[in-house]
Scaffold this active site. Structure first.
Site, PDB file in Angstrom:
ATOM      1  N   ASP A   1      -0.824  -7.444   0.515  1.00 42.15           N
ATOM      2  CA  ASP A   1      -0.295  -6.144   0.919  1.00 42.15           C
ATOM      3  C   ASP A   1       1.205  -6.208   1.185  1.00 42.15           C
ATOM      4  OD1 ASP A   1      -0.252  -3.458   1.371  1.00 42.15           O
ATOM      5  OD2 ASP A   1      -1.123  -3.538   3.373  1.00 42.15           O
TER       6      ASP A   1
ATOM      7  N   HIS B   1       0.808  -1.216   0.000  1.00 44.49           N
ATOM      8  CA  HIS B   1       0.000   0.000   0.000  1.00 44.49           C
ATOM      9  C   HIS B   1       0.846   1.273   0.000  1.00 44.49           C
ATOM     10  CE1 HIS B   1       0.166  -0.394   4.566  1.00 44.49           C
ATOM     11  NE2 HIS B   1       0.426   0.894   4.405  1.00 44.49           N
TER      12      HIS B   1
ATOM     13  N   SER C   1       4.497   1.284   8.443  1.00 46.13           N
ATOM     14  CA  SER C   1       4.130   0.274   7.452  1.00 46.13           C
ATOM     15  C   SER C   1       5.360  -0.374   6.825  1.00 46.13           C
ATOM     16  CB  SER C   1       3.305   0.902   6.320  1.00 46.13           C
ATOM     17  OG  SER C   1       1.947   0.842   6.576  1.00 46.13           O
TER      18      SER C   1
END
Length: 286
Positions: free
Chosen positions: A161, A129, A236
């Site tokens: 992801d 992402h 992330s």
């Protein structure tokens, strides 16, 4: 109004947990379950407006700034767990293998996150992402000692992801060891390492709060490791490591209330899933 530079707004693409109503209101029960019916009232109140948010930082008009004198402070993060001496050693071993990932054009990064070296061929695992939010711009990674390299996108798997990058051999990133499948235990201490809000090399401590937690991230439902280690946008793609410095998961999302950042409920993709996906991507790419 005084402004402190260097901290990005805690924003990111929103994802709704399968255990939450589509409008984000709390409902951590299976529809129609009589066993859970009695619990729904208080859980709705407790988790009202909660949602799962991916942890990439997305730039915008306010990106790169943080107001030092905000009118209403958000909810404070959960208290950090006591840090065993082994975690100090684990942090020292982990930080050199973690990078900041920046995606965007010449005017600056439009999305950023974290990543870590998974092998000695300078492959880096991160979240897909981050690349999606950054668009088609170049990908740059910055090492813990401040060096920057243009990264090649080896492959992406939006359904998981996950994505794999590669940097030149001159980066000399230290590959992080991976935990054995099914070796992670609830209650064991862990560290989240990455670049929350652009602060590279940040290490936070917590425990494994739960295993096999079902959350909806990216294009589907995932089984995740839940942790109370403080993680925020920018984390992330960074590693969640145990006291031995082994990666147990990839930090990917957090539950938030009204979008105000970490509340001590974070989610990481388990390392066995990560390794399987990364091996497939690297095999396909090379």
């Amino acid at each position: 109004m005084a402004v402190q530079t260097g901290l990005g707004e805690p924003r990111g693409p929103w994802f709704v947990s399968p255990e939450l109503d589509p409008d984000g209101r709390g409902r951590w029960d299976v529809p129609g379950s009589e066993r859970e019916a009695a619990r729904r009232g208080w859980r709705r109140r407790l988790l009202s407006a909660a949602a799962v948010v991916a942890l990439s930082t997305v730039s915008g008009a306010a990106a790169g700034t943080w107001a030092a004198d905000r009118d209403a402070p958000g909810p404070s993060a959960a208290s950090a767990a006591p840090v065993p001496a082994e975690l100090v050693t684990a942090a020292e071993k982990t930080v050199p293998g973690v990078v900041s990932v920046m995606v965007g054009g010449s005017s600056g990064a439009s999305a950023s996150g974290s990543g870590f070296a998974i092998d000695n061929e300078q492959h880096i695992v991160t979240n897909d992402h981050i690349l999606s939010r950054g668009g088609s711009g170049p990908v740059t990674v910055e090492t813990s000692d401040g060096r920057r390299f243009t990264a090649e996108v080896v492959g992406r798997e939006p359904g998981s992801d996950l994505a794999v990058l590669r940097v030149p051999a001159s980066a000399r990133l230290a590959a992080l060891p991976l935990a054995k499948p099914n070796s992670t235990r609830v209650g064991e201490p862990v560290l989240a390492v990455g670049s929350p809000l652009g602060l590279a090399g940040t290490v936070t401590a917590g425990i494994v709060s739960a295993l096999n937690r079902q959350v909806r991230i990216g294009n589907g439902r995932h089984t995740a490791v839940q942790t109370d280690a403080s993680i925020n946008p920018g984390n992330s793609g960074g590693p969640l490591v145990n006291a031995r410095g082994e990666v147990v998961g990839v930090n990917t999302a957090i539950a938030t209330i009204d979008g105000n950042g970490s509340i001590g409920i974070g989610f990481a993709i388990p390392i066995d899933q990560v390794q399987q996906t990364a091996d497939t991507i690297i095999g396909r790419g090379g």
